[in-house]
Design a protein around this motif. Structure first.
Motif, PDB file in Angstrom:
ATOM      1  N   SER A 163       0.830  -1.203   0.000  1.00  0.00           N
ATOM      2  CA  SER A 163       0.000   0.000   0.000  1.00  0.00           C
ATOM      3  C   SER A 163       0.866   1.255   0.000  1.00  0.00           C
ATOM      4  O   SER A 163       0.616   2.212  -0.752  1.00  0.00           O
ATOM      5  CB  SER A 163      -0.913   0.003   1.228  1.00  0.00           C
ATOM      6  N   SER A 210      -5.259   3.434  -5.592  1.00  0.00           N
ATOM      7  CA  SER A 210      -5.835   2.143  -5.187  1.00  0.00           C
ATOM      8  C   SER A 210      -7.176   2.354  -4.503  1.00  0.00           C
ATOM      9  O   SER A 210      -7.597   1.548  -3.689  1.00  0.00           O
ATOM     10  CB  SER A 210      -4.872   1.403  -4.247  1.00  0.00           C
ATOM     11  N   LEU A 249      -9.933   0.432  -8.307  1.00  0.00           N
ATOM     12  CA  LEU A 249     -10.194  -0.992  -8.158  1.00  0.00           C
ATOM     13  C   LEU A 249     -11.350  -1.476  -9.023  1.00  0.00           C
ATOM     14  O   LEU A 249     -11.406  -2.650  -9.408  1.00  0.00           O
ATOM     15  CB  LEU A 249     -10.483  -1.317  -6.693  1.00  0.00           C
ATOM     16  N   ILE A 258      -2.213  -1.471 -10.942  1.00  0.00           N
ATOM     17  CA  ILE A 258      -1.906  -2.000  -9.603  1.00  0.00           C
ATOM     18  C   ILE A 258      -1.167  -3.324  -9.715  1.00  0.00           C
ATOM     19  O   ILE A 258      -0.172  -3.559  -9.012  1.00  0.00           O
ATOM     20  CB  ILE A 258      -3.197  -2.164  -8.776  1.00  0.00           C
TER      21      ILE A 258
END
Length: 457
Positions: A172, A182, A187, A196
């Motif tokens: 992260s 993120s 996502l 990612i």
């Protein structure tokens, strides 16, 4: 045994740092800290009292100090309230315990106050007797955060004060440094997930050392950091005459990160490679590398206590070092990554184990009764996959288990077994802590009947 300064190998002590030098350094350090651009770390520091930040060199301990000082300045604090020194500053060579009093006197002159400042002391271990000073300042009501690039054995910490192990960047944190989003929008987007995953593929190989993450090709920086840790924080600090046998021992351990290694077997492997070391010397080398935060030992939870030391697995603090030594096997890199993340979350001192008896599990976290397997290529028709799932089904016969997880490279699903559900989750989601919600959503939408056979063998 003489501990030595990580820069020069010279014993610290026997000298004196004059007040004018201290004044100059303290003022320069204020400007240095104000000029830093820290990024947020997922590390909680106590709001008051004492704290030691420990861990491998380059993980970002100094960064945490700088960020906390900036936070206090933004909250209304001033430099009259804080004092910052880095004891690896060459101008502080020769600093001895009596110089701590001179340091405080110079700060009092600069601030116009005799009240004890909050102390931010970087790499304090190079000063013999520092524990006495820190204890005295704590008794006087001072706040302090100190760092060292190796595990401490001091009784000052762990009882009265907080001990925080700083690891290299989490995934992260790496995404933040790399400027990769993120959030929910990323996502839910095919393009966002692709970025990612590409960042994860790089993280899997080159790791998360803060100075290396922004580099297009971090190999040279990784090599320099690795040699500095091995020569300065291991060989020089603990009086190892030649670094080559140490480097060879570490390379052999890197080739066996997924397997238990006995000291006798390691000594034999070294001899086969042309380096003869006694078993006692091998034990010392491994212990010193562990103290420096380079190696992270994991014990078999079902072993008797006296057996555990001789049948440990050894993970490396960062995947970048494994990649540097030629380890490119995806599953072994994934195992090391999972081990480090589990220790980051649950502590690296007897909080994470492996299981090897009637069943084999890559990791077990007793505090959560959680069994974790790593299976990079999760295929329902694979014998290896079936063994991993069967072990998770049977582990409850020897250990209490509330949660079962398989960390994969890409696969995500739920596998039902007679002992309960197994969550199968891609590593990048597991590292980001979004696996549970993703799996729950999948469970609501799809049937798991088609994969029941995987666990039944």
């Amino acid at each position: 045994m003489i501990e030595r300064n990580g820069f020069s190998g010279r014993r610290v002590g026997g000298g004196m740092v004059n007040k004018e030098t201290l004044r100059k350094i303290l003022l320069e350090n204020r400007r240095l800290v104000e000029g830093k651009r820290p990024f947020p770390r997922e590390i909680s520091l106590p709001s008051e009292g004492g704290c030691l930040l420990t861990g491998i060199r380059g993980a970002g301990k100094s960064h945490c100090l700088h960020a906390e000082m900036q936070r206090r300045l933004k909250a209304g604090g001033t430099w009259s309230d804080m004092l910052y020194l880095n004891f690896e500053d060459e101008r502080l060579l020769g600093f001895e315990p009596s110089d701590f009093g001179r340091m405080l006197a110079v700060h009092a002159e600069l601030s116009g106050s005799s009240a004890p400042p909050a102390l931010f002391l970087d790499e304090i271990r190079v000063v013999d007797g520092w524990e006495i000073f820190v204890r005295r300042m704590a008794d006087a009501g001072a706040d302090f955060i100190v760092t060292e690039s190796a595990g401490t054995t001091s009784s000052v910490f762990g009882e009265r004060f907080a001990l925080v192990n700083v690891f290299p960047l989490s995934f992260s944190e790496t995404l933040q440094v790399a400027g990769v989003a993120s959030d929910e929008d990323a996502l839910s987007s095919t393009a966002g997930r692709a970025v990612i995953f590409r960042t994860f593929a790089r993280y899997l190989k080159t790791g998360g050392f803060p100075e290396c993450v922004p580099l297009e090709n971090p190999r040279e920086a990784l090599h320099e950091l690795y040699r500095t840790v091995c020569t300065g924080d291991v060989a020089l600090r603990y009086g190892i005459a030649g670094v080559q046998p140490l480097l060879l021992a570490l390379k052999i351990l890197a080739e066996r990160t997924g397997d238990p290694v006995s000291f006798s077997a390691l000594a034999k492997s070294l001899e086969a490679a042309g380096t003869r070391l006694s078993k006692a010397t091998v034990i010392r080398y491994v212990e010193f590398a562990s103290r420096a935060g380079l190696l992270l030992p994991i014990e078999n939870i079902v072993d008797r206590l006296r057996q555990r030391e001789g049948r440990r697995k050894y993970c490396f603090a960062d995947n970048g070092f494994l990649h540097l030594m030629g380890r490119d096997d995806t599953e072994e890199l994934l195992k090391n990554l999972v081990a480090v993340e589990l220790m980051r979350r649950h502590g690296d001192n007897g909080s994470v184990f492996y299981v090897r008896e009637k069943v084999e599990a890559d990791f077990y976290v007793p505090g959560e009764e959680w069994a974790v397997q790593v299976c990079a290529d999760f295929r329902e028709d694979s014998d290896g996959t079936r063994r991993k799932i069967r072990a998770l089904e049977n582990i409850a016969k020897i250990l209490p288990v509330k949660r079962r997880t398989v960390v994969t490279l890409e696969e995500e699903r739920i596998v039902e077994t007679a002992s309960g559900s197994v969550e199968v989750v891609p590593a990048w989601k597991w590292l980001l802590g979004i696996a549970s919600s993703a799996i729950a959503a999948q469970t609501r939408k799809t049937s798991v009947a088609s994969v029941r056979s995987v666990g039944c063998g």
